[in-house]
Design an enzyme around this catalytic site. Structure first.
Site, PDB file in Angstrom:
ATOM      1  N   TYR A 157      51.146  18.418  17.735  1.00 46.34           N
ATOM      2  CA  TYR A 157      52.058  18.591  16.358  1.00 46.34           C
ATOM      3  C   TYR A 157      51.283  18.314  15.366  1.00 46.34           C
ATOM      4  O   TYR A 157      51.641  18.694  14.046  1.00 46.34           O
ATOM      5  CB  TYR A 157      53.296  17.867  16.592  1.00 46.34           C
ATOM      6  CG  TYR A 157      54.120  18.180  17.670  1.00 46.34           C
ATOM      7  CD1 TYR A 157      54.980  19.473  17.433  1.00 46.34           C
ATOM      8  CD2 TYR A 157      54.127  17.630  18.650  1.00 46.34           C
ATOM      9  CE1 TYR A 157      55.787  19.634  18.340  1.00 46.34           C
ATOM     10  CE2 TYR A 157      55.012  18.121  19.811  1.00 46.34           C
ATOM     11  CZ  TYR A 157      55.922  19.213  19.554  1.00 46.34           C
ATOM     12  OH  TYR A 157      56.781  19.419  20.490  1.00 46.34           O
ATOM     13  N   ARG A 162      65.165  18.059  25.084  1.00 45.69           N
ATOM     14  CA  ARG A 162      65.142  19.300  25.905  1.00 45.69           C
ATOM     15  C   ARG A 162      66.675  20.010  26.004  1.00 45.69           C
ATOM     16  O   ARG A 162      67.535  19.334  26.331  1.00 45.69           O
ATOM     17  CB  ARG A 162      64.388  19.148  27.149  1.00 45.69           C
ATOM     18  CG  ARG A 162      63.068  18.732  27.153  1.00 45.69           C
ATOM     19  CD  ARG A 162      62.336  18.499  28.398  1.00 45.69           C
ATOM     20  NE  ARG A 162      61.066  18.063  28.325  1.00 45.69           N
ATOM     21  CZ  ARG A 162      60.475  16.834  28.498  1.00 45.69           C
ATOM     22  NH1 ARG A 162      61.444  15.809  28.430  1.00 45.69           N
ATOM     23  NH2 ARG A 162      59.385  16.427  28.231  1.00 45.69           N
ATOM     24  N   HIS A 194      56.583  12.525  26.213  1.00 47.16           N
ATOM     25  CA  HIS A 194      55.353  12.881  26.693  1.00 47.16           C
ATOM     26  C   HIS A 194      54.772  11.740  27.568  1.00 47.16           C
ATOM     27  O   HIS A 194      54.617  10.945  27.013  1.00 47.16           O
ATOM     28  CB  HIS A 194      54.461  13.352  25.556  1.00 47.16           C
ATOM     29  CG  HIS A 194      55.141  14.470  24.980  1.00 47.16           C
ATOM     30  ND1 HIS A 194      54.809  14.911  23.650  1.00 47.16           N
ATOM     31  CD2 HIS A 194      55.959  15.630  25.232  1.00 47.16           C
ATOM     32  CE1 HIS A 194      55.338  16.278  23.214  1.00 47.16           C
ATOM     33  NE2 HIS A 194      55.960  16.612  24.175  1.00 47.16           N
ATOM     34  N   LYS A 239      61.857  14.687  31.992  1.00 46.96           N
ATOM     35  CA  LYS A 239      60.948  15.368  32.797  1.00 46.96           C
ATOM     36  C   LYS A 239      60.174  14.493  33.475  1.00 46.96           C
ATOM     37  O   LYS A 239      59.639  13.338  32.693  1.00 46.96           O
ATOM     38  CB  LYS A 239      60.134  16.473  31.948  1.00 46.96           C
ATOM     39  CG  LYS A 239      59.235  17.406  32.681  1.00 46.96           C
ATOM     40  CD  LYS A 239      58.842  18.396  31.634  1.00 46.96           C
ATOM     41  CE  LYS A 239      58.086  19.422  32.343  1.00 46.96           C
ATOM     42  NZ  LYS A 239      57.394  20.507  31.375  1.00 46.96           N
ATOM     43  N   HIS A 298      64.350  25.272  22.217  1.00 45.35           N
ATOM     44  CA  HIS A 298      63.301  24.556  22.491  1.00 45.35           C
ATOM     45  C   HIS A 298      62.608  24.404  21.123  1.00 45.35           C
ATOM     46  O   HIS A 298      61.651  23.466  20.784  1.00 45.35           O
ATOM     47  CB  HIS A 298      62.171  24.971  23.432  1.00 45.35           C
ATOM     48  CG  HIS A 298      61.478  23.953  23.855  1.00 45.35           C
ATOM     49  ND1 HIS A 298      61.827  22.985  24.789  1.00 45.35           N
ATOM     50  CD2 HIS A 298      60.007  23.851  23.935  1.00 45.35           C
ATOM     51  CE1 HIS A 298      60.669  22.271  24.858  1.00 45.35           C
ATOM     52  NE2 HIS A 298      59.733  22.632  24.634  1.00 45.35           N
ATOM     53  N   ARG A 314      63.473  21.338  19.075  1.00 44.24           N
ATOM     54  CA  ARG A 314      62.906  20.123  19.739  1.00 44.24           C
ATOM     55  C   ARG A 314      61.378  20.012  18.883  1.00 44.24           C
ATOM     56  O   ARG A 314      61.035  19.099  18.424  1.00 44.24           O
ATOM     57  CB  ARG A 314      62.628  20.282  21.164  1.00 44.24           C
ATOM     58  CG  ARG A 314      61.899  19.107  21.758  1.00 44.24           C
ATOM     59  CD  ARG A 314      61.805  19.230  23.190  1.00 44.24           C
ATOM     60  NE  ARG A 314      60.896  18.629  24.119  1.00 44.24           N
ATOM     61  CZ  ARG A 314      60.648  17.236  24.353  1.00 44.24           C
ATOM     62  NH1 ARG A 314      61.539  16.474  24.096  1.00 44.24           N
ATOM     63  NH2 ARG A 314      59.763  16.873  24.984  1.00 44.24           N
TER      64      ARG A 314
END
Length: 309
Positions: free
Chosen positions: A290, A164, A281, A187, A255, A258
């Site tokens: 994806y 990120r 994630h 995150k 982004h 990414r």
């Protein structure tokens, strides 16, 4: 529950907004968005019930009252999208959580309300050629060479390592020199280990060798023109200029690099679980989006290339 004070609804809202800006320190625009959403809700509800609202009235609202408001926003003169309806409902829930904490006042109807289903947009990845062009362009402005190297290193981390933008800009002197892997806390406090390609390490080391500013051990390595920590807005602005010069779509953002990292790995037969770990994630379902991107890309290619399409 003790009898509630008959605080007028506008005063309850004012106290809530003061809480957001004072105690929670939310941005002014965020507080304004809450004010607009909740003022609309209170105004409609007062008219719907044909009375001036106070705190006890807000707590006594029924499921039908909440549904009436959401239906009004969905079908009114300026209908809102499902995503906007969800945002309105989220603001109302936050407002009611505040009332519960402050006055021990719970509304039992609100948890029963479900907003419309919102279809999450697919991640917008760039083609391999466009991603490479964006990463290596550096800048088309007349800037010092170290700025060019800085921009390339940041974007290389987004595309080559799937970071990120906040993670790339959060790297400190303690993370240097880059080896063949990087341990990162991303995150949600989730730790992950990311392989670092030689081309990425080379780009970062090249930037560090050219940067005229000192990089303390505990400070971010990426610096602005005057030596302060580099802002994400600067990189986003640089990418905006680059995509204009390169003729790339508006979806070409840091982004998006990414997203491109994940999409291109998947297209190269990358394992979904591995990609999940690389991206950090928490849920596999987030990474599975994806696969939809890859399927959509295949369908697009099929429709353009197949002789019977």
């Amino acid at each position: 529950m003790a009898a509630l004070q008959k605080i007028p609804a506008p005063e309850v809202l004012a106290l809530f907004l003061a809480h957001l800006s004072g105690e929670r320190r939310l941005a002014d625009k965020t507080v304004q968005a809450y004010q607009q959403d909740l003022s609309a809700f209170l105004g409609f509800t007062a008219e719907h019930l044909d009375k001036s609202l106070a705190l006890p009235d807000l707590i006594a609202l029924k499921a039908t009252d909440f549904r009436a408001y959401l239906a009004h926003r969905r079908r009114g003169d300026t209908p809102l999208s499902p995503a906007s309806i969800q945002r309105q409902l989220s603001a109302i829930r936050t407002f009611y959580r505040y009332m519960q904490r402050r006055w021990d006042a719970r509304n039992d109807a609100l948890p029963l309300i479900k907003g419309p289903r919102v279809k999450r947009p697919l991640p917008k990845a760039l083609s391999i050629d466009n991603a490479k062009a964006l990463v290596t362009a550096g800048s088309f402005d007349d800037v010092p060479g170290w700025i060019m190297a800085r921009n390339e290193a940041v974007l290389m981390l987004c595309y080559g390592a799937g970071l990120r933008i906040s993670e790339a800009l959060g790297l400190t002197g303690a993370d240097m020199p880059l080896g063949d892997r990087l341990q990162l806390t991303g995150k949600g406090g989730k730790d992950r280990v990311i392989p670092i390609l030689p081309v990425i390490a080379k780009a970062v080391n090249q930037y560090l060798s050219l940067c005229p500013h000192d990089v303390p051990h505990d400070q971010p390595i990426f610096r602005g023109l005057r030596g302060g920590p580099l802002s994400a807005r600067i990189i986003q602005g640089e990418v905006q200029k680059l995509r204009g010069a390169l003729g790339l779509p508006e979806s070409a953002t840091p982004h998006a690099l990414r997203h491109s990292f994940a999409t291109h790995l998947l297209a190269g037969n990358g394992d979904l679980r591995t990609i999940q770990q690389l991206l950090g994630h928490a849920s596999l379902s987030t990474t599975q989006r994806y696969t939809d991107v890859d399927a959509a890309s295949l369908m697009n290619i099929h429709q353009k290339a197949h002789p019977r399409a």
